[in-house]
Motif scaffolding. Sequence first.
Motif: not given
Length: 131
Positions: A89-103
């Motif tokens: 869950g922590a890894a996926e949370s970081r991935a979502v944040i990274a993806e959203l932070s691109e845009d």
Amino acid sequence: MTTKREFEAIAHKEGKWWQIRIHQINQAARASRAKDIQDIAADLVATTLNLDPEDVTVHVTLRAPGNIMERWTQARNDLEKAQELSTKGAAESRAVIAELSEDFTITEVARMLGISTQRVSQLKAKKAPTA
């Protein structure tokens, strides 16, 4: 120099007594206190086999009553699974944040996800733990 002989003892509580069983010599004894089991088991082996107590090592296993060990094992397995899920869950949370932070800005990401901008920043800064 005499080689120590090793034995296995299993003890479980029956009423107020600890029942001690040593299958290798087909003998049993009992103790009123758990702290006495080791000495009683070693004395039983030494006396039965006419050995010097110094030449005897007895490994004692205390058995929990009923299904306690099954419950303990299940609890340990549940905790292990929870840790795995937490890590995932922590890894996926970081991935979502990274993806959203691109845009999107940190403020926009925070509002979308219902978390603080500080938390977004923390998750962006965290690296996945290495195995």
